[in-house]
Design an enzyme around this catalytic site. Structure first.
Site, PDB file in Angstrom:
ATOM      1  N   GLU A 141       0.865  -1.183   0.000  1.00 55.85           N
ATOM      2  CA  GLU A 141       0.000   0.000   0.000  1.00 55.85           C
ATOM      3  C   GLU A 141       0.896   1.225   0.000  1.00 55.85           C
ATOM      4  OE1 GLU A 141      -2.973   0.259   3.122  1.00 55.85           O
ATOM      5  OE2 GLU A 141      -2.719   2.434   3.241  1.00 55.85           O
ATOM      6  N   GLU A 201      -1.574  11.737   3.826  1.00 58.08           N
ATOM      7  CA  GLU A 201      -2.582  11.595   4.860  1.00 58.08           C
ATOM      8  C   GLU A 201      -2.434  12.762   5.822  1.00 58.08           C
ATOM      9  OE1 GLU A 201      -3.582   7.245   6.092  1.00 58.08           O
ATOM     10  OE2 GLU A 201      -1.396   7.389   5.959  1.00 58.08           O
TER      11      GLU A 201
END
Length: 330
Positions: free
Chosen positions: A157, A162
């Site tokens: 991933e 973020e």
């Protein structure tokens, strides 16, 4: 004799500049983009996710395919998190084989290129303005199109950007207010033996990212991934930094990050990461909230599509990645 090539010592000599490079030197070339110029989401480029399972992080939202949560207006994509009780599919369509349903007290938007477009290596970027408040969790990230190496995170991933709890108190932050975004890489073995590395983009922006537009990018090439805010490098990882326990990866030194990945954008409501960070907990007053996206684009290295290395930006980075910061698997 003086060499005509000057190579940076970092990244094992991957970054070499030739002062006599020809005009056809490899360069990043846009191969996919969305400027959000229409009046609705372009379904030839994106597919909304509908699910209420909480992403494995105890998130509080149902993702819906409704204009209340996904809007394109005035050249901007808006992913809107709203307080409202909603019942929807437990899992995304590809996983919801039993037709299970669940209700949550919030709704939000998540879009992805899964099944539509994916890439192996390239520069992936988006210009965004992020929401503030304890419990907000916007993300710009990539997942493997097929699980060549197995279930998460054996196949990897890539988290391009973020942010959690922007503009909330933060003792370790400059000015004691949270203004940092982060990038991360998830890999390893199946939970609970999974792991990841991350870095915060400290001091890369002067104004909180909830108050101005910033561009978040990765450059991903064979054996190297590097993260940027406004073209300013804040993390670089190499294949020696990651691994996968998958037997299928034997003899593949860059696994699992050597396969096609697709792109996602979402705004999560609460969850393990924001509710364990900053002042901890969840603030209902943070919602409704919006993640605003001006554009998204993918570039690939014209002249070096096979590895992408020839186009990597040459910036020195002497930092050290951190991780992990969570105690529960995503």
């Amino acid at each position: 004799m003086i060499s005509t090539f000057a190579c940076c010592a970092s990244v094992m000599g991957l970054f070499c500049a030739n002062p006599f490079a020809a005009a056809n030197t490899p360069k990043w070339d846009v191969v996919w983009s969305d400027q959000f110029d229409g009046t609705s989401l372009d379904r030839t480029k994106w597919s909304p996710e509908e699910s209420c399972w909480g992403g494995g992080n105890n998130e509080r939202q149902c993702y819906t395919d409704r204009p209340e949560n996904i809007q394109v207006k005035d050249g901007v994509l808006r992913l809107i998190a709203r307080p409202e009780r909603f019942t929807g599919p437990l899992y995304p369509e590809e996983r919801n084989t039993k037709g299970e349903r669940k209700f949550q007290w919030y709704t939000s938007g998540k879009i992805r290129t899964q099944g539509i477009a994916d890439w192996t290596y390239g520069r992936v970027s988006a210009r965004m303005k992020l929401p503030a408040g304890q419990g907000t969790w916007p993300a710009f990230w990539m997942m493997p199109s097929t699980s060549v190496y197995g279930r998460w995170p054996l196949s990897g991933e890539i988290d391009i950007m973020e942010a959690v709890n922007l503009e909330t108190p933060c003792e370790e932050c400059e000015g004691e207010i949270e203004t940092r975004t982060s990038g991360a890489l998830h890999f390893g073995d199946v939970p609970p033996n999974n792991t990841y590395l991350f870095s915060k983009a400290d001091e890369k922006v002067q104004t909180p990212p909830s108050q101005e537009w910033n561009t978040y990018s990765i450059e991903w090439a064979e054996g190297v991934i590097q993260w940027f805010v406004n073209d300013d490098l804040f993390m670089r990882l190499e294949s020696d930094d990651w691994h996968t326990a998958a037997a299928e990866a034997e003899g593949r030194p860059y696994a699992p990050f050597d396969q096609p990945f697709y792109v996602m954008l979402n705004l999560a409501v609460g969850g393990n990461l924001p509710e364990k960070s900053n002042g901890a907990g969840f603030d209902k007053k943070s919602f409704p909230a919006e993640l605003l996206v001006d554009w998204v684009q993918v570039e690939q290295c014209a002249g070096d599509l096979e590895t992408g290395r020839a186009c990597l930006t040459q910036q020195e980075w002497n930092g050290t990645p951190q991780g992990p910061w969570e105690t529960m698997a995503r």
